[in-house]
Each structure stands twice: as structure tokens, then as C-alpha cells.
Write an enzyme that holds these catalytic residues in place. Structure first.
Site, mmCIF file in Angstrom:
data_model
loop_
_atom_site.group_PDB
_atom_site.id
_atom_site.type_symbol
_atom_site.label_atom_id
_atom_site.label_comp_id
_atom_site.label_asym_id
_atom_site.label_seq_id
_atom_site.Cartn_x
_atom_site.Cartn_y
_atom_site.Cartn_z
ATOM 1 N N ASN A 1 -2.212 -0.680 4.245
ATOM 2 C CA ASN A 1 -0.995 0.004 3.819
ATOM 3 C C ASN A 1 -0.167 0.365 5.058
ATOM 4 O O ASN A 1 -0.654 1.049 5.965
ATOM 5 C CB ASN A 1 -1.375 1.268 3.038
ATOM 6 C CG ASN A 1 -0.174 1.954 2.419
ATOM 7 O OD1 ASN A 1 0.845 2.149 3.065
ATOM 8 N ND2 ASN A 1 -0.302 2.347 1.164
ATOM 9 N N ARG B 1 13.209 7.855 14.058
ATOM 10 C CA ARG B 1 14.297 7.531 14.974
ATOM 11 C C ARG B 1 15.226 6.518 14.307
ATOM 12 O O ARG B 1 14.867 5.873 13.325
ATOM 13 C CB ARG B 1 13.750 6.918 16.284
ATOM 14 C CG ARG B 1 12.901 7.849 17.112
ATOM 15 C CD ARG B 1 13.735 8.895 17.824
ATOM 16 N NE ARG B 1 12.925 9.718 18.725
ATOM 17 C CZ ARG B 1 12.745 9.455 20.007
ATOM 18 N NH1 ARG B 1 13.285 8.372 20.552
ATOM 19 N NH2 ARG B 1 12.012 10.253 20.757
ATOM 20 N N HIS C 1 4.365 1.128 -0.291
ATOM 21 C CA HIS C 1 4.660 2.029 -1.407
ATOM 22 C C HIS C 1 6.074 2.575 -1.226
ATOM 23 O O HIS C 1 6.266 3.670 -0.691
ATOM 24 C CB HIS C 1 3.644 3.172 -1.446
ATOM 25 C CG HIS C 1 3.716 4.017 -2.670
ATOM 26 N ND1 HIS C 1 2.595 4.502 -3.308
ATOM 27 C CD2 HIS C 1 4.773 4.481 -3.394
ATOM 28 C CE1 HIS C 1 2.953 5.229 -4.352
ATOM 29 N NE2 HIS C 1 4.288 5.238 -4.412
ATOM 30 N N ARG D 1 9.252 4.523 -2.069
ATOM 31 C CA ARG D 1 9.644 5.608 -2.962
ATOM 32 C C ARG D 1 11.173 5.692 -3.014
ATOM 33 O O ARG D 1 11.851 5.222 -2.102
ATOM 34 C CB ARG D 1 9.057 6.929 -2.472
ATOM 35 C CG ARG D 1 7.543 7.032 -2.683
ATOM 36 C CD ARG D 1 7.020 8.368 -2.175
ATOM 37 N NE ARG D 1 5.649 8.615 -2.613
ATOM 38 C CZ ARG D 1 4.557 8.181 -1.987
ATOM 39 N NH1 ARG D 1 4.694 7.466 -0.863
ATOM 40 N NH2 ARG D 1 3.354 8.439 -2.456
ATOM 41 N N HIS E 1 9.454 6.433 3.883
ATOM 42 C CA HIS E 1 8.757 5.558 4.835
ATOM 43 C C HIS E 1 9.167 4.104 4.550
ATOM 44 O O HIS E 1 10.131 3.636 5.123
ATOM 45 C CB HIS E 1 7.241 5.773 4.820
ATOM 46 C CG HIS E 1 6.632 6.114 3.503
ATOM 47 N ND1 HIS E 1 6.688 5.267 2.410
ATOM 48 C CD2 HIS E 1 5.934 7.212 3.114
ATOM 49 C CE1 HIS E 1 6.039 5.836 1.398
ATOM 50 N NE2 HIS E 1 5.585 7.009 1.786
ATOM 51 N N GLU F 1 3.154 -0.860 -4.379
ATOM 52 C CA GLU F 1 2.810 0.284 -5.207
ATOM 53 C C GLU F 1 4.073 1.080 -5.535
ATOM 54 O O GLU F 1 5.022 1.088 -4.758
ATOM 55 C CB GLU F 1 1.857 1.217 -4.457
ATOM 56 C CG GLU F 1 0.568 0.608 -4.003
ATOM 57 C CD GLU F 1 -0.296 1.587 -3.228
ATOM 58 O OE1 GLU F 1 -1.501 1.334 -3.121
ATOM 59 O OE2 GLU F 1 0.248 2.615 -2.730
ATOM 60 N N THR G 1 2.100 12.925 -1.269
ATOM 61 C CA THR G 1 1.486 11.606 -1.438
ATOM 62 C C THR G 1 0.979 11.529 -2.865
ATOM 63 O O THR G 1 0.976 12.534 -3.590
ATOM 64 C CB THR G 1 0.348 11.397 -0.419
ATOM 65 O OG1 THR G 1 -0.150 10.059 -0.539
ATOM 66 C CG2 THR G 1 -0.785 12.386 -0.642
ATOM 67 N N HIS H 1 -7.226 5.720 -1.351
ATOM 68 C CA HIS H 1 -6.767 7.069 -1.017
ATOM 69 C C HIS H 1 -7.846 7.806 -0.238
ATOM 70 O O HIS H 1 -8.911 8.129 -0.757
ATOM 71 C CB HIS H 1 -6.363 7.903 -2.231
ATOM 72 C CG HIS H 1 -5.366 8.977 -1.860
ATOM 73 N ND1 HIS H 1 -4.001 8.806 -1.931
ATOM 74 C CD2 HIS H 1 -5.551 10.222 -1.368
ATOM 75 C CE1 HIS H 1 -3.396 9.902 -1.515
ATOM 76 N NE2 HIS H 1 -4.317 10.776 -1.172
ATOM 77 N N ASP H 2 -7.542 8.048 1.034
ATOM 78 C CA ASP H 2 -8.400 8.799 1.944
ATOM 79 C C ASP H 2 -9.737 8.113 2.245
ATOM 80 O O ASP H 2 -10.670 8.765 2.735
ATOM 81 C CB ASP H 2 -8.642 10.230 1.440
ATOM 82 C CG ASP H 2 -7.407 11.111 1.604
ATOM 83 O OD1 ASP H 2 -6.466 10.684 2.304
ATOM 84 O OD2 ASP H 2 -7.383 12.211 1.028
ATOM 85 N N GLY I 1 -4.323 3.143 4.384
ATOM 86 C CA GLY I 1 -3.189 3.291 5.279
ATOM 87 C C GLY I 1 -3.320 4.440 6.255
ATOM 88 O O GLY I 1 -3.334 4.248 7.457
ATOM 89 N N HIS I 2 -3.424 5.662 5.740
ATOM 90 C CA HIS I 2 -3.372 6.839 6.616
ATOM 91 C C HIS I 2 -4.514 6.828 7.633
ATOM 92 O O HIS I 2 -4.282 6.916 8.848
ATOM 93 C CB HIS I 2 -3.408 8.118 5.785
ATOM 94 C CG HIS I 2 -3.315 9.360 6.606
ATOM 95 N ND1 HIS I 2 -2.107 9.886 7.024
ATOM 96 C CD2 HIS I 2 -4.277 10.171 7.119
ATOM 97 C CE1 HIS I 2 -2.331 10.970 7.751
ATOM 98 N NE2 HIS I 2 -3.641 11.164 7.825
#
Length: 255
Positions: free
Chosen positions: A7, A18, A43, A45, A50, A70, A114, A206-207, A229-230
Site C-alpha cells: 500500500n 510539500r 486507497h 479518498r 494521500h 480500495e 484510517t 490493517h496493522d 502500508g503503514h
């Protein structure tokens, strides 16, 4: 073997701090592919905090691995509030234009930092069904973001989904604290087995991270894909992006 979809949201988040293209999203996608990633996830939004619509178009034009978009299927068009950033066309129009291999539908909104819950198909199934049908008519595989609730899995099949993506934050929290990990894994395993019994493939995300991923995969041996991703981006700060992708592939049991 479980596929790794990287992700890229956090890469885009850094860029958006920036007025620049750096870090460049397609270039980092290519780095991941060259290091062995099986897919790329984004993903977008409506607030384009992002990933932006333009990123999705650029990725669709260059990817040689599976593309997974997503998002909330009910999100409509929105005018951008940032100079130089195009308007958000709406989730379904963006998917129609980019034709990803997989579309993961997620019930999120702007107020959420999130994604933090899966669909309740008793409530949302009826209005999801025609959208799922349309996406499948585009040749796109459809996955629904779901909590680990076995009773909901047959409903996901009735809606027409091909897969479900198990929302794994509760497992990650249990793993981090060491509290009732086995019971949590049993809950996810039961949900995955119910999904398979309904004819659905099982993804997860997720996580998930390098530590909690191996036991999760061991508990769900038929897991088809994880999107990460994270944690992967955080690990890349110390290991480098390419080595991090390789580390996650090793965590999935690949050489």
C-alpha cells in the site's frame, strides 16, 4: 502462497506535505515491484489526503503486477481545495477509468483517520449489490472489507463479492499486548473458514507487520493476499524500501 500487495498511501502522504512530486508514487511502486511485490494497493479518498486520482491513473498505466484500489463505493465527486490538485471524480468513476484487477470496497469516511471497521451487510448489502455487479462487469475482482464475523460471510457471497478482506486491527492490538492472541486468531480463522465455505477468497490487512504476520498466516493457511502500508513504510525508513519488501516476503514464507 500469500501474495504481498504494498500500500503506497504513506508515500503519497509524504509527497503531499510539500508542493512537489517527491517522493514519486509510480517510481516507488516500481521499486516495490523490482523487489518482489506481488501487487500495489492504493486507497484514494475524496479529500485526496494521500493518494490522488492522478496517482491511480499513472499507476494503472505502468503497473506490471496486480493493481488493487480500495475505497468507499458510495463516495461521490468532490472539488479539490488544494491549488494544482485536480478534483476527485468519485470512487466508481475512477475505478471505471482505471480498471484495477481488484477493487476492495471499504466503508470509510473523511472523519476517520484510517479505515476502522468493516461493512455491516445487514445494513449495506442491498445497496452494495448493484455496485458489485457493475464492478465485476468491468472485469474487476471485488473484495469487501469485513470484520471477523463468521455470520456475515454468507451475506458477502450473496452480495456478489469474490473475496473479503479481514480487518486485522483487533488481532494486531492483541498481538502487541500479548492478551488473548490465540482466542483472537481462532476468531479470524473461523471467519476465514466461513468465507471459504461461502465460496469466497480471503484477503487481510490493517496493522500487519513483520512480527505479527507469520503467526497470522500460519493460522489462516488459505490466506490469498495481505495489503500492508503503514508498518511497511515505517520499516522502510530503517531498512530501505526494497529490503523491506523482501523482508515481508520472507515473513510470508517466501525465499
Amino acid at each position: 502462497m500469500t501474495a504481498l500487495s504494498v500500500n503506497l498511501n504513506k508515500i503519497a502522504l509524504i509527497r503531499n506535505s510539500r508542493d512537489t512530486r517527491s517522493p514519486d508514487v509510480p517510481s516507488h511502486a516500481q521499486l516495490c515491484i523490482d523487489a518482489g511485490a506481488d501487487g500495489i494497493t492504493v486507497h484514494p479518498r475524496p479529500d485526496q489526503r494521500h493518494i490522488r486520482a492522478s496517482d491511480c491513473r499513472e499507476l494503472a498505466a505502468m503497473l506490471t503486477v496486480e493493481f488493487n484500489i480500495e475505497g468507499n463505493p458510495f463516495a461521490g465527486p468532490r472539488r479539490s481545495e488544494r491549488a494544482g490538485v485536480e478534483d476527485y471524480p468519485g470512487f466508481l468513476p475512477l475505478v471505471r477509468e482505471t480498471r484495477p484487477a481488484q477493487c476492495t470496497l471499504v466503508p470509510d469516511g473523511d472523519a476517520q483517520l484510517t479505515s476502522d471497521h468493516g461493512f455491516d451487510l445487514h445494513r449495506d448489502g442491498e445497496r452494495l449489490a448493484p455496485l458489485v455487479e457493475e464492478l465485476k462487469s468491468l472485469g474487476t475482482r471485488v473484495s469487501l472489507f469485513m470484520d471477523p464475523e463468521p455470520a456475515q460471510m454468507a451475506l458477502a457471497a450473496e452480495v456478489g463479492a469474490d473475496r473479503i478482506e479481514l480487518y486485522t486491527e483487533s488481532y494486531a492490538r492483541a498481538f502487541a499486548t500479548g492478551a488473548e492472541v490465540d482466542a483472537m486468531l481462532a476468531r479470524f480463522r473461523a471467519a476465514a473458514e466461513a468465507a471459504q465455505a461461502a465460496g469466497l477468497g480471503v484477503n487481510a490487512g490493517h496493522d500487519l507487520n513483520l512480527e505479527n504476520l507469520p503467526p497470522f498466516c500460519a493460522a489462516l493457511p488459505a490466506l490469498l493476499e495481505v495489503s500492508i502500508g503503514h508498518a511497511l513504510t515505517v520499516d522502510a525508513l530503517r531498512l530501505g524500501l526494497a529490503e523491506t519488501v523482501r523482508a515481508y516476503q520472507r515473513a510470508l514464507g517466501k525465499a
